[in-house]
Design a protein around this motif. Structure first.
Motif, short mmCIF file in Angstrom:
data_model
loop_
_atom_site.label_atom_id
_atom_site.label_comp_id
_atom_site.label_asym_id
_atom_site.label_seq_id
_atom_site.Cartn_x
_atom_site.Cartn_y
_atom_site.Cartn_z
N LYS A 136 1.23 -1.29 -0.23
CA LYS A 136 -0.22 -0.48 -0.22
C LYS A 136 0.77 1.21 -0.43
N THR A 137 0.27 2.09 -0.29
CA THR A 137 0.49 3.19 -0.34
C THR A 137 0.07 4.34 1.26
N GLY A 138 0.59 5.47 1.10
CA GLY A 138 -0.46 5.82 2.48
C GLY A 138 0.80 6.72 3.54
N TYR A 139 2.13 6.81 3.34
CA TYR A 139 2.83 7.49 4.27
C TYR A 139 3.53 8.89 3.45
N ALA A 140 2.72 9.30 2.63
CA ALA A 140 2.62 10.72 1.98
C ALA A 140 1.75 11.52 2.20
N LEU A 141 0.35 11.06 2.14
CA LEU A 141 -0.78 12.14 2.64
C LEU A 141 -0.97 13.37 1.76
N THR A 142 -0.11 13.39 0.64
CA THR A 142 -0.37 14.53 -0.33
C THR A 142 -0.45 14.47 -1.95
N PRO A 143 -0.84 14.92 -2.45
CA PRO A 143 -1.65 14.23 -4.60
C PRO A 143 -0.09 13.81 -5.46
N ASP A 144 0.27 14.58 -5.01
CA ASP A 144 2.22 14.21 -6.30
C ASP A 144 2.44 13.49 -5.12
N GLY A 145 2.14 13.01 -3.75
CA GLY A 145 2.91 11.95 -2.95
C GLY A 145 2.68 10.95 -2.74
N GLU A 146 1.18 10.43 -2.83
CA GLU A 146 0.43 9.46 -2.78
C GLU A 146 0.44 9.02 -3.89
N LEU A 147 1.31 10.03 -5.58
CA LEU A 147 1.32 9.59 -6.78
C LEU A 147 2.44 8.70 -6.82
N HIS A 172 -5.14 7.05 5.00
CA HIS A 172 -4.54 6.46 6.25
C HIS A 172 -4.37 7.14 7.10
N VAL A 173 -3.85 8.14 7.07
CA VAL A 173 -4.68 9.33 8.33
C VAL A 173 -4.53 10.55 7.17
N ALA A 174 -5.61 11.81 8.30
CA ALA A 174 -5.19 13.37 7.71
C ALA A 174 -4.21 14.08 7.46
N PRO A 175 -3.45 14.43 7.44
CA PRO A 175 -2.40 14.98 7.16
C PRO A 175 -2.44 16.25 8.09
N PRO A 176 -1.13 17.25 8.59
CA PRO A 176 -1.55 17.63 9.85
C PRO A 176 -1.58 19.34 9.63
N GLU A 177 -1.44 19.42 7.95
CA GLU A 177 -1.95 20.75 7.16
C GLU A 177 -3.49 20.62 6.58
N MET A 178 -4.02 20.21 6.79
CA MET A 178 -5.35 20.35 7.01
C MET A 178 -6.77 19.43 7.14
N ILE A 202 -8.50 0.37 -3.56
CA ILE A 202 -8.37 1.57 -2.73
C ILE A 202 -8.54 0.93 -1.63
N ASP A 203 -7.80 1.54 -0.44
CA ASP A 203 -8.05 1.35 0.94
C ASP A 203 -7.79 2.94 1.93
N ALA A 204 -8.88 2.36 3.17
CA ALA A 204 -8.75 3.56 4.27
C ALA A 204 -8.53 2.50 5.47
N PHE A 205 -8.11 4.20 6.38
CA PHE A 205 -8.09 3.40 7.40
C PHE A 205 -9.30 4.14 8.32
N CYS A 206 -10.12 3.17 8.51
CA CYS A 206 -11.59 3.34 9.54
C CYS A 206 -11.30 2.77 11.00
N ASP A 207 -11.06 3.84 12.18
CA ASP A 207 -10.61 4.35 13.39
C ASP A 207 -10.57 5.50 14.01
N VAL A 208 -10.50 5.02 15.54
CA VAL A 208 -10.10 6.65 15.34
C VAL A 208 -9.14 7.43 15.64
N GLY A 209 -9.48 8.51 15.23
CA GLY A 209 -7.86 9.17 14.72
C GLY A 209 -7.63 9.12 13.17
N ALA A 210 -7.83 8.10 12.75
CA ALA A 210 -7.42 8.43 11.20
C ALA A 210 -9.28 9.00 10.71
#
Ligand code: NIG
Length: 393
Positions: A136-147, A172-178, A202-210
Protein backbone atom coordinates in the motif's frame (compact mmCIF):
# COMPACT_ATOMS: atom_id res chain seq x y z
CA UNK A 1 8.59 -25.02 -22.93
CA UNK A 2 10.74 -26.05 -19.94
CA UNK A 3 9.53 -28.60 -17.44
CA UNK A 4 10.75 -29.33 -13.93
CA UNK A 5 9.95 -32.37 -11.84
CA UNK A 6 9.89 -31.80 -8.08
CA UNK A 7 10.24 -35.33 -6.76
CA UNK A 8 10.53 -37.04 -3.40
CA UNK A 9 8.09 -34.65 -1.69
CA UNK A 10 7.33 -36.06 1.77
CA UNK A 11 4.20 -33.94 2.21
CA UNK A 12 2.69 -31.86 -0.59
CA UNK A 13 0.17 -29.21 0.47
CA UNK A 14 -2.04 -28.50 -2.55
CA UNK A 15 -4.93 -26.59 -0.88
CA UNK A 16 -7.14 -28.51 -3.30
CA UNK A 17 -9.88 -29.93 -1.12
CA UNK A 18 -10.71 -32.66 -3.67
CA UNK A 19 -7.10 -33.86 -3.73
CA UNK A 20 -5.20 -36.26 -1.48
CA UNK A 21 -6.38 -36.17 2.13
CA UNK A 22 -8.94 -33.46 1.41
CA UNK A 23 -10.04 -30.32 3.19
CA UNK A 24 -8.53 -27.88 3.86
CA UNK A 25 -4.96 -28.63 2.75
CA UNK A 26 -5.40 -31.40 0.16
CA UNK A 27 -2.31 -33.21 1.48
CA UNK A 28 -0.48 -35.74 -0.70
CA UNK A 29 2.22 -37.99 0.81
CA UNK A 30 5.35 -39.14 -1.05
CA UNK A 31 4.24 -37.14 -4.07
CA UNK A 32 5.79 -35.33 -7.00
CA UNK A 33 4.84 -32.23 -8.97
CA UNK A 34 5.58 -31.15 -12.53
CA UNK A 35 6.04 -27.45 -13.27
CA UNK A 36 5.90 -26.27 -16.83
CA UNK A 37 6.38 -22.68 -17.95
CA UNK A 38 5.61 -21.26 -14.54
CA UNK A 39 2.48 -23.29 -13.87
CA UNK A 40 1.69 -26.53 -12.06
CA UNK A 41 1.32 -29.05 -14.89
CA UNK A 42 0.74 -32.28 -12.93
CA UNK A 43 0.47 -33.69 -9.42
CA UNK A 44 1.78 -37.24 -9.10
CA UNK A 45 0.61 -39.50 -6.28
CA UNK A 46 2.85 -42.02 -4.49
CA UNK A 47 3.63 -45.02 -6.69
CA UNK A 48 2.63 -43.40 -9.98
CA UNK A 49 5.32 -43.29 -12.71
CA UNK A 50 7.40 -40.11 -12.87
CA UNK A 51 7.46 -38.32 -16.24
CA UNK A 52 10.63 -37.25 -18.06
CA UNK A 53 11.29 -33.53 -17.50
CA UNK A 54 14.02 -31.08 -18.51
CA UNK A 55 15.24 -30.84 -14.94
CA UNK A 56 14.60 -32.49 -11.59
CA UNK A 57 14.63 -31.08 -8.07
CA UNK A 58 14.81 -33.69 -5.30
CA UNK A 59 12.91 -32.41 -2.25
CA UNK A 60 14.55 -35.12 -0.16
CA UNK A 61 11.37 -36.06 1.69
CA UNK A 62 10.63 -32.49 2.76
CA UNK A 63 7.28 -30.70 2.76
CA UNK A 64 6.31 -28.51 -0.19
CA UNK A 65 3.69 -25.81 0.37
CA UNK A 66 2.12 -23.07 -1.75
CA UNK A 67 4.25 -19.95 -1.25
CA UNK A 68 2.63 -17.59 1.25
CA UNK A 69 0.26 -14.91 -0.03
CA UNK A 70 0.91 -11.87 2.18
CA UNK A 71 -2.09 -9.69 1.39
CA UNK A 72 -1.52 -6.68 3.66
CA UNK A 73 1.70 -4.62 3.67
CA UNK A 74 2.98 -1.06 3.80
CA UNK A 75 6.39 -1.41 2.07
CA UNK A 76 6.62 2.15 0.69
CA UNK A 77 8.24 4.14 3.46
CA UNK A 78 11.45 5.61 4.77
CA UNK A 79 12.72 6.08 8.30
CA UNK A 80 12.82 4.13 11.51
CA UNK A 81 10.48 3.87 14.50
CA UNK A 82 12.51 1.68 16.81
CA UNK A 83 12.42 4.40 19.50
CA UNK A 84 8.61 4.35 19.39
CA UNK A 85 8.67 0.56 19.65
CA UNK A 86 10.99 0.67 22.67
CA UNK A 87 8.74 3.26 24.34
CA UNK A 88 5.72 1.06 23.69
CA UNK A 89 7.45 -1.95 25.22
CA UNK A 90 8.15 0.31 28.22
CA UNK A 91 4.43 0.92 28.65
CA UNK A 92 3.21 3.53 26.16
CA UNK A 93 0.14 2.65 24.11
CA UNK A 94 -0.01 2.40 20.31
CA UNK A 95 -1.83 5.23 18.56
CA UNK A 96 -2.26 6.08 14.88
CA UNK A 97 -0.35 9.35 15.50
CA UNK A 98 2.99 7.55 15.11
CA UNK A 99 2.26 7.29 11.39
CA UNK A 100 3.28 10.97 10.99
CA UNK A 101 6.88 10.13 11.92
CA UNK A 102 7.04 7.87 8.88
CA UNK A 103 5.19 10.42 6.73
CA UNK A 104 7.92 13.03 7.39
CA UNK A 105 10.72 10.61 6.54
CA UNK A 106 8.91 9.30 3.43
CA UNK A 107 8.20 12.77 2.05
CA UNK A 108 11.93 13.60 2.40
CA UNK A 109 13.19 10.37 0.81
CA UNK A 110 14.21 9.94 -2.83
CA UNK A 111 12.19 7.58 -5.02
CA UNK A 112 15.35 5.48 -5.45
CA UNK A 113 15.64 5.01 -1.69
CA UNK A 114 11.95 4.12 -1.40
CA UNK A 115 12.25 1.58 -4.21
CA UNK A 116 15.37 0.02 -2.70
CA UNK A 117 13.65 -0.31 0.69
CA UNK A 118 10.54 -1.93 -0.81
CA UNK A 119 12.64 -4.39 -2.81
CA UNK A 120 14.79 -5.22 0.21
CA UNK A 121 11.67 -6.04 2.23
CA UNK A 122 10.16 -8.07 -0.62
CA UNK A 123 13.40 -10.09 -0.85
CA UNK A 124 13.33 -10.60 2.92
CA UNK A 125 9.73 -11.84 2.67
CA UNK A 126 10.62 -14.17 -0.16
CA UNK A 127 13.47 -15.74 1.80
CA UNK A 128 10.82 -16.69 4.39
CA UNK A 129 8.50 -18.35 1.89
CA UNK A 130 6.36 -15.53 0.53
CA UNK A 131 5.56 -15.73 -3.16
CA UNK A 132 2.83 -13.09 -3.50
CA UNK A 133 2.75 -9.66 -1.89
CA UNK A 134 0.32 -6.77 -1.71
CA UNK A 135 1.64 -3.32 -0.82
CA UNK A 136 0.00 0.00 0.00
CA UNK A 137 0.82 3.67 -0.24
CA UNK A 138 -0.18 5.89 2.69
CA UNK A 139 2.94 7.57 4.03
CA UNK A 140 2.91 10.66 1.79
CA UNK A 141 -0.63 12.04 2.23
CA UNK A 142 -0.38 14.61 -0.59
CA UNK A 143 -1.57 14.16 -4.19
CA UNK A 144 1.93 14.24 -5.69
CA UNK A 145 3.37 12.19 -2.86
CA UNK A 146 0.77 9.41 -3.00
CA UNK A 147 1.05 9.22 -6.80
CA UNK A 148 4.84 9.05 -6.46
CA UNK A 149 4.45 6.11 -4.07
CA UNK A 150 2.19 4.38 -6.60
CA UNK A 151 4.88 4.86 -9.25
CA UNK A 152 7.52 3.42 -6.93
CA UNK A 153 5.20 0.48 -6.16
CA UNK A 154 4.74 -0.22 -9.86
CA UNK A 155 8.51 -0.08 -10.39
CA UNK A 156 8.95 -2.50 -7.50
CA UNK A 157 6.36 -4.86 -9.01
CA UNK A 158 8.16 -4.73 -12.36
CA UNK A 159 11.46 -5.61 -10.65
CA UNK A 160 10.11 -8.28 -8.29
CA UNK A 161 7.34 -10.59 -9.55
CA UNK A 162 6.29 -11.44 -6.01
CA UNK A 163 4.76 -7.94 -5.71
CA UNK A 164 1.47 -8.46 -7.51
CA UNK A 165 -1.08 -6.15 -5.92
CA UNK A 166 -0.88 -2.39 -5.34
CA UNK A 167 -3.27 -0.47 -3.10
CA UNK A 168 -3.92 3.26 -2.79
CA UNK A 169 -4.14 4.09 0.93
CA UNK A 170 -4.13 7.88 0.67
CA UNK A 171 -6.79 7.72 3.42
CA UNK A 172 -4.33 6.42 6.01
CA UNK A 173 -4.59 9.47 8.31
CA UNK A 174 -5.24 13.14 7.55
CA UNK A 175 -2.05 15.17 7.11
CA UNK A 176 -1.44 17.82 9.78
CA UNK A 177 -1.88 20.63 7.26
CA UNK A 178 -5.63 20.02 6.67
CA UNK A 179 -8.81 18.69 8.27
CA UNK A 180 -9.93 15.12 7.68
CA UNK A 181 -12.99 16.34 5.72
CA UNK A 182 -10.88 18.58 3.45
CA UNK A 183 -8.39 15.76 2.90
CA UNK A 184 -11.15 13.29 2.02
CA UNK A 185 -12.45 15.77 -0.60
CA UNK A 186 -8.90 16.01 -2.02
CA UNK A 187 -8.61 12.22 -2.16
CA UNK A 188 -11.99 11.84 -3.87
CA UNK A 189 -11.65 14.71 -6.34
CA UNK A 190 -7.89 14.73 -6.95
CA UNK A 191 -5.92 11.68 -5.90
CA UNK A 192 -8.26 8.84 -6.91
CA UNK A 193 -8.95 10.07 -10.46
CA UNK A 194 -5.20 10.49 -11.03
CA UNK A 195 -4.46 7.08 -9.51
CA UNK A 196 -6.84 5.14 -11.78
CA UNK A 197 -4.87 2.50 -13.65
CA UNK A 198 -1.93 2.69 -11.24
CA UNK A 199 -3.54 0.80 -8.31
CA UNK A 200 -5.78 -2.27 -8.33
CA UNK A 201 -7.14 -1.54 -4.85
CA UNK A 202 -8.43 1.33 -2.70
CA UNK A 203 -8.14 1.17 1.08
CA UNK A 204 -8.86 3.45 4.05
CA UNK A 205 -8.09 3.38 7.78
CA UNK A 206 -11.50 3.46 9.46
CA UNK A 207 -10.84 4.01 13.15
CA UNK A 208 -10.43 6.52 15.95
CA UNK A 209 -7.63 8.93 15.07
CA UNK A 210 -8.01 8.20 11.35
CA UNK A 211 -11.30 8.41 9.35
CA UNK A 212 -14.92 7.81 10.31
CA UNK A 213 -17.38 5.55 8.49
CA UNK A 214 -18.87 8.35 6.38
CA UNK A 215 -15.43 9.55 5.23
CA UNK A 216 -14.32 5.99 4.40
CA UNK A 217 -17.58 5.39 2.52
CA UNK A 218 -16.78 8.41 0.34
CA UNK A 219 -13.21 7.22 -0.34
CA UNK A 220 -14.16 3.62 -1.12
CA UNK A 221 -17.07 4.46 -3.41
CA UNK A 222 -14.87 6.92 -5.31
CA UNK A 223 -12.23 4.20 -5.66
CA UNK A 224 -14.83 1.73 -6.91
CA UNK A 225 -16.01 4.28 -9.48
CA UNK A 226 -12.40 4.56 -10.68
CA UNK A 227 -12.26 0.78 -11.18
CA UNK A 228 -10.47 -0.20 -7.97
CA UNK A 229 -11.36 -3.14 -5.74
CA UNK A 230 -12.14 -2.38 -2.11
CA UNK A 231 -10.28 -3.21 1.11
CA UNK A 232 -10.61 -1.58 4.52
CA UNK A 233 -8.54 -1.24 7.71
CA UNK A 234 -11.37 -2.23 10.04
CA UNK A 235 -11.79 -2.58 13.80
CA UNK A 236 -8.09 -2.43 14.69
CA UNK A 237 -8.12 0.00 17.62
CA UNK A 238 -11.87 0.21 18.30
CA UNK A 239 -15.23 -0.64 16.77
CA UNK A 240 -16.76 2.34 14.96
CA UNK A 241 -18.62 0.22 12.39
CA UNK A 242 -15.83 -0.39 9.88
CA UNK A 243 -16.49 -4.10 9.35
CA UNK A 244 -20.14 -3.37 8.68
CA UNK A 245 -19.08 -0.79 6.08
CA UNK A 246 -16.69 -3.26 4.41
CA UNK A 247 -19.46 -5.85 4.16
CA UNK A 248 -22.06 -3.32 2.98
CA UNK A 249 -19.76 -2.18 0.15
CA UNK A 250 -18.70 -5.72 -0.81
CA UNK A 251 -15.04 -5.17 0.04
CA UNK A 252 -12.68 -8.03 -0.76
CA UNK A 253 -11.19 -7.81 2.70
CA UNK A 254 -11.68 -6.26 6.13
CA UNK A 255 -8.23 -6.08 7.68
CA UNK A 256 -7.24 -6.33 11.38
CA UNK A 257 -10.69 -7.30 12.84
CA UNK A 258 -9.38 -7.12 16.40
CA UNK A 259 -12.49 -5.63 18.03
CA UNK A 260 -15.55 -7.48 16.70
CA UNK A 261 -19.15 -7.74 17.89
CA UNK A 262 -21.27 -10.83 17.28
CA UNK A 263 -23.10 -8.80 14.61
CA UNK A 264 -19.78 -8.09 12.84
CA UNK A 265 -18.94 -11.79 12.77
CA UNK A 266 -22.42 -12.64 11.48
CA UNK A 267 -22.12 -9.97 8.78
CA UNK A 268 -18.73 -11.32 7.65
CA UNK A 269 -20.05 -14.89 7.67
CA UNK A 270 -22.89 -14.00 5.34
CA UNK A 271 -20.65 -12.08 2.92
CA UNK A 272 -17.78 -12.61 0.49
CA UNK A 273 -15.58 -10.27 2.53
CA UNK A 274 -12.48 -12.01 3.90
CA UNK A 275 -11.39 -11.23 7.48
CA UNK A 276 -7.65 -10.60 7.18
CA UNK A 277 -6.02 -11.01 10.59
CA UNK A 278 -2.68 -9.35 11.34
CA UNK A 279 -1.53 -10.82 14.65
CA UNK A 280 2.05 -9.55 14.33
CA UNK A 281 0.66 -6.01 14.80
CA UNK A 282 -1.21 -7.11 17.91
CA UNK A 283 2.00 -8.78 19.16
CA UNK A 284 4.11 -5.66 18.48
CA UNK A 285 1.58 -3.27 20.01
CA UNK A 286 0.64 -5.47 22.98
CA UNK A 287 -2.97 -5.48 21.84
CA UNK A 288 -5.57 -8.22 22.11
CA UNK A 289 -5.56 -10.77 19.30
CA UNK A 290 -8.52 -11.02 16.89
CA UNK A 291 -11.13 -13.69 17.71
CA UNK A 292 -9.98 -16.12 15.02
CA UNK A 293 -11.77 -19.11 16.53
CA UNK A 294 -15.13 -17.33 16.63
CA UNK A 295 -14.63 -16.20 13.02
CA UNK A 296 -13.71 -19.67 11.78
CA UNK A 297 -16.45 -21.39 13.73
CA UNK A 298 -18.96 -18.97 12.21
CA UNK A 299 -17.77 -19.86 8.70
CA UNK A 300 -15.90 -16.63 7.90
CA UNK A 301 -13.07 -16.89 5.36
CA UNK A 302 -9.93 -15.90 7.28
CA UNK A 303 -6.62 -14.71 5.84
CA UNK A 304 -3.36 -14.12 7.68
CA UNK A 305 -0.86 -11.45 6.67
CA UNK A 306 2.20 -9.75 8.18
CA UNK A 307 1.14 -6.07 7.86
CA UNK A 308 4.81 -5.22 7.37
CA UNK A 309 5.19 -1.53 8.27
CA UNK A 310 7.68 0.43 10.35
CA UNK A 311 5.23 1.27 13.15
CA UNK A 312 2.90 -1.48 14.28
CA UNK A 313 4.48 -4.59 12.75
CA UNK A 314 8.00 -4.46 11.36
CA UNK A 315 8.19 -8.06 10.22
CA UNK A 316 8.00 -9.81 6.85
CA UNK A 317 7.77 -13.29 8.37
CA UNK A 318 4.68 -15.31 7.51
CA UNK A 319 6.02 -18.28 9.55
CA UNK A 320 6.05 -15.97 12.59
CA UNK A 321 2.44 -14.98 11.85
CA UNK A 322 1.48 -18.66 11.56
CA UNK A 323 3.12 -19.43 14.91
CA UNK A 324 1.17 -16.57 16.53
CA UNK A 325 -2.08 -17.66 14.92
CA UNK A 326 -1.67 -21.20 16.25
CA UNK A 327 -0.36 -20.39 19.73
CA UNK A 328 -2.25 -17.18 20.49
CA UNK A 329 -5.39 -17.36 18.35
CA UNK A 330 -6.11 -21.09 18.63
CA UNK A 331 -6.09 -21.77 14.91
CA UNK A 332 -5.05 -25.30 14.01
CA UNK A 333 -1.75 -25.71 12.13
CA UNK A 334 -3.75 -26.60 9.00
CA UNK A 335 -6.10 -23.61 9.34
CA UNK A 336 -3.19 -21.23 9.83
CA UNK A 337 -1.34 -22.48 6.75
CA UNK A 338 -4.52 -22.36 4.65
CA UNK A 339 -5.20 -18.78 5.79
CA UNK A 340 -1.60 -17.74 5.02
CA UNK A 341 -1.86 -19.12 1.48
CA UNK A 342 -5.35 -19.72 0.05
CA UNK A 343 -6.89 -17.25 2.50
CA UNK A 344 -4.52 -14.50 1.37
CA UNK A 345 -5.35 -15.30 -2.24
CA UNK A 346 -9.08 -15.01 -1.43
CA UNK A 347 -8.43 -11.62 0.21
CA UNK A 348 -6.84 -10.49 -3.07
CA UNK A 349 -9.58 -12.22 -5.10
CA UNK A 350 -6.96 -14.27 -6.91
CA UNK A 351 -7.50 -17.86 -8.00
CA UNK A 352 -4.05 -18.34 -9.58
CA UNK A 353 -1.95 -18.32 -6.39
CA UNK A 354 -2.20 -19.74 -2.87
CA UNK A 355 -2.76 -23.32 -4.05
CA UNK A 356 -0.91 -25.91 -6.13
CA UNK A 357 -3.73 -27.30 -8.24
CA UNK A 358 -3.01 -28.04 -11.90
CA UNK A 359 -2.97 -24.72 -13.76
CA UNK A 360 -2.04 -22.61 -10.72
CA UNK A 361 1.02 -20.40 -10.81
CA UNK A 362 3.97 -22.45 -9.61
CA UNK A 363 4.69 -20.32 -6.57
CA UNK A 364 5.79 -22.77 -3.91
CA UNK A 365 8.23 -23.23 -1.04
CA UNK A 366 10.28 -26.29 -0.13
CA UNK A 367 10.64 -26.48 3.64
CA UNK A 368 13.54 -27.78 5.68
CA UNK A 369 10.96 -29.87 7.52
CA UNK A 370 8.92 -33.02 6.91
CA UNK A 371 5.52 -31.36 7.44
CA UNK A 372 3.77 -27.99 7.50
CA UNK A 373 3.19 -28.43 11.24
CA UNK A 374 6.83 -27.48 11.79
CA UNK A 375 6.02 -23.86 10.82
CA UNK A 376 4.36 -23.45 14.23
CA UNK A 377 6.16 -26.28 16.02
CA UNK A 378 9.59 -24.66 15.46
CA UNK A 379 8.85 -20.94 15.95
CA UNK A 380 11.60 -18.53 14.99
CA UNK A 381 13.60 -21.16 13.08
CA UNK A 382 14.27 -20.47 9.37
CA UNK A 383 12.58 -23.46 7.73
CA UNK A 384 12.26 -22.31 4.13
CA UNK A 385 14.88 -24.03 1.95
CA UNK A 386 13.84 -22.66 -1.41
CA UNK A 387 11.06 -20.50 -2.85
CA UNK A 388 9.91 -20.63 -6.45
CA UNK A 389 7.87 -17.63 -7.58
CA UNK A 390 8.85 -16.85 -11.15
CA UNK A 391 6.18 -15.20 -13.29
CA UNK A 392 4.28 -17.42 -15.66
CA UNK A 393 6.25 -17.75 -18.92
O1 NIG B 1 -2.07 -1.45 9.53
N1 NIG B 1 -3.51 0.81 10.96
C1 NIG B 1 -2.97 1.54 10.21
N2 NIG B 1 -1.84 1.37 9.52
C2 NIG B 1 -0.80 0.47 9.90
C3 NIG B 1 0.11 1.05 10.91
C4 NIG B 1 0.92 2.09 10.36
C5 NIG B 1 1.95 2.68 11.28
O2 NIG B 1 1.86 2.63 12.52
O3 NIG B 1 2.85 3.25 10.67
C6 NIG B 1 -1.40 -0.85 10.36
O4 NIG B 1 -1.19 -1.28 11.50
Amino acid sequence: MTSTLICNIGELVTNESATGEGSPLGLMRDAAMVVQDGRVAALIAAGEPLPQCDECVDAGGAAVIPAFVDSHNHLLFAGDRSTEFAARMAGQSYEAGGIMTTVSATRAATSEALLANALRLAAEARSQGTGTLETKTGYALTPDGELRLLDVANQAAAADPSITDITLLAAHVAPPEMSADDYVRLIVDGIIPAAAGRAQWIDAFCDVGAFDVEQCHAVLTAGAAAGMGLRLHANQLSNIGAVQLAVELGAASADHCTHLSDADIAALASSATVATLLPASDFCTRSPYPPARRLLDAGVTVALATNCNPGSSFTTSMPFVIALAVREMHMTCAEALWSATAGGAAALRRTDVGHLGVGAQARFAILDAPSHTYLAYRPGVPLVRRVHSQPVG
